[in-house]
Design a protein around this motif. Structure first.
Motif, mmCIF file in Angstrom:
data_model
loop_
_atom_site.group_PDB
_atom_site.id
_atom_site.type_symbol
_atom_site.label_atom_id
_atom_site.label_comp_id
_atom_site.label_asym_id
_atom_site.label_seq_id
_atom_site.Cartn_x
_atom_site.Cartn_y
_atom_site.Cartn_z
ATOM 1 N N CYS A 1 -28.745 21.629 10.412
ATOM 2 C CA CYS A 1 -27.567 22.459 10.154
ATOM 3 C C CYS A 1 -26.746 22.687 11.422
ATOM 4 O O CYS A 1 -25.552 22.958 11.349
ATOM 5 C CB CYS A 1 -27.986 23.789 9.535
ATOM 6 S SG CYS A 1 -28.721 24.965 10.705
ATOM 7 N N LEU A 2 -27.409 22.580 12.594
ATOM 8 C CA LEU A 2 -26.789 22.798 13.909
ATOM 9 C C LEU A 2 -26.337 24.237 14.129
ATOM 10 O O LEU A 2 -25.640 24.539 15.093
ATOM 11 C CB LEU A 2 -25.617 21.829 14.149
ATOM 12 C CG LEU A 2 -25.938 20.337 14.065
ATOM 13 C CD1 LEU A 2 -24.678 19.488 14.255
ATOM 14 C CD2 LEU A 2 -26.999 19.933 15.093
ATOM 15 N N GLU A 3 -26.731 25.151 13.239
ATOM 16 C CA GLU A 3 -26.289 26.552 13.344
ATOM 17 C C GLU A 3 -27.427 27.553 13.394
ATOM 18 O O GLU A 3 -27.234 28.685 13.849
ATOM 19 C CB GLU A 3 -25.412 26.903 12.125
ATOM 20 C CG GLU A 3 -24.040 26.269 12.189
ATOM 21 C CD GLU A 3 -23.278 26.413 10.883
ATOM 22 O OE1 GLU A 3 -23.823 27.006 9.926
ATOM 23 O OE2 GLU A 3 -22.138 25.913 10.817
ATOM 24 N N CYS A 4 -28.610 27.177 12.929
ATOM 25 C CA CYS A 4 -29.708 28.152 12.879
ATOM 26 C C CYS A 4 -30.287 28.375 14.278
ATOM 27 O O CYS A 4 -29.948 27.672 15.230
ATOM 28 C CB CYS A 4 -30.803 27.685 11.907
ATOM 29 S SG CYS A 4 -31.763 26.294 12.514
ATOM 30 N N CYS B 1 -35.352 22.656 12.313
ATOM 31 C CA CYS B 1 -34.310 23.289 11.493
ATOM 32 C C CYS B 1 -34.842 23.528 10.079
ATOM 33 O O CYS B 1 -35.502 22.673 9.506
ATOM 34 C CB CYS B 1 -33.078 22.376 11.424
ATOM 35 S SG CYS B 1 -31.805 22.986 10.306
ATOM 36 N N CYS C 1 -31.849 25.214 15.758
ATOM 37 C CA CYS C 1 -30.839 24.225 16.151
ATOM 38 C C CYS C 1 -30.135 24.646 17.437
ATOM 39 O O CYS C 1 -29.899 23.836 18.324
ATOM 40 C CB CYS C 1 -29.821 24.020 15.037
ATOM 41 S SG CYS C 1 -30.415 22.966 13.702
#
Ligand SMILES: [Zn+2]
Ligand SMILES: [Zn+2]
Length: 350
Positions: free
Chosen positions: A88-91, A102, A94
């Motif tokens: 997700c590159l946001e959690c 992730c 990440c």
């Protein structure tokens, strides 16, 4: 386009499907080669797929067929490999650069449509450009090669010492190659197949041990300084016997790393488990790949570099059999006999 679509257990059909469309920020790859991973076997043969119908295939290479709006890192015709993990590159994980941890990820070839097909579409970040001198079948093994490298890196391996690699499947062979490239003093490879052990020797094992032989453990320890055991033990098979072997083969203060995904429940005798205490072992787990951020992490660029330089050997010796994509269903036949397939089964498009 055509794809090998899985409809249920052992029901793979090569048929016409809708070609995926490229959206902004995405890349469409013409698949040239795709490996059959061990993790695909339960998906294809024993109810392990997330849904049906599904297109599997997550170890793939090819060239860029089309790029979406805003894509700048690759252009049409570039040779590439695909990174199957789409985090997700946001959690929180990440943001720490731990992409393989992730929780909101998707995965090309298990959750998203994979590469047992003519084309596969993915985010630009998931495409790694490779040197054109690298054969597509070799490039399709980059994913397992990153997994092996990741195991050595998370173990803090920096060269030197005696290294044991348990299991000489694709992951094991790459693990021992990385140990060679990173400067191991001595590498000993373990397997039950003399054929795989011969490959291990060819790509860098100093000694090999067939664990079906009586007294193999003594023999293995004799390859270490005064029989004190191995400084690093990398378990890559995920089988009960190899997992149990790790603690006995390890030297005092050694690092033991579990890369192989366990295949069955395991129980340890207290004596065996106590070796972790007595030997003051460092026990590590390793999951997928990554390395230094940004995504997909420099495990991937290192594989691309060392393969292009020729130091990482990925040749046809790693391939058990090659099939044309239209014969994908035949590719799973040999997997029905446990232990028969040695190395990668490779699916190729013309
Ligand atoms: Zn895989
Ligand atoms: Zn995430």
């Amino acid at each position: 386009m055509k794809a090998a679509v899985l409809y249920g257990d052992d029901d793979l059909r090569y048929e016409e499907v809708a070609e995926p469309e490229v959206k902004a920020g995405q890349v469409k790859v013409r698949v040239k080669a795709c490996g059959v991973c061990g993790s695909d076997i339960p998906r294809a043969l024993s109810g392990g797929a997330h849904y049906y119908p599904i297109i599997l295939g997550h170890e793939f290479s090819g060239y860029v067929a089309e790029v979406g709006e805003g894509v700048t890192s690759v252009k049409e015709g570039d040779h590439v490999v695909g990174v199957p993990l789409v985090p997700c590159l946001e959690c929180a994980d990440c943001l720490r650069g731990n992409f393989s941890q992730c929780k909101n990820y998707t995965f090309i070839g298990s959750r998203d449509p994979g590469a047992y097909s003519d084309y596969v579409v993915m985010p630009e970040k998931n495409v790694v450009k490779i040197d054109e001198s690298i054969p597509f079948t070799a490039a399709a093994m980059f994913e397992p090669c990153t997994v092996s490298l990741h195991g050595l890196r998370v173990s803090g391996y920096k060269g030197g010492g005696t290294v044991a690699v348990l299991g000489c499947g694709t992951i094991g062979l790459f693990a021992l190659e990385w140990a060679r490239i990173m400067g191991a003093k001595k590498i000993v490879a373990f397997d039950i197949s003399d054929e795989q052990l011969a490959t291990a020797k060819r790509v860098g094992a100093d000694e090999v041990v067939n664990t079906l032989e009586e007294g193999f453990e003594e023999k293995a320890l004799s390859y270490t300084d005064s029989g004190r055991g191995f400084d690093y033990v990398f378990e890559t098979a995920g089988s009960v016997p190899t997992i149990k072997m790790t603690f006995s083969l390890a030297a005092n203060k050694a690092t033991v790393c579990f890369i192989g995904t366990p295949t069955k429940d395991i129980t340890f005798s207290k004596g065996l488990w106590e070796q972790i205490n007595r030997k003051e072992l460092t026990v590590r787990g390793s999951w997928m790949s990554g390395g230094t951020a940004p995504f997909p992490g420099d495990d991937w660029s290192l594989v691309a570099h060392y393969t292009a330089s020729g130091e990482m050997i990925i040749d046809d010796g790693f391939i058990y059999k090659k099939f044309k994509m239209q014969d994908a269903s035949k590719a799973f036949e040999d997997f029905k006999q446990p232990g028969k397939v040695k190395g990668r089964v490779m699916l190729v498009n013309d």
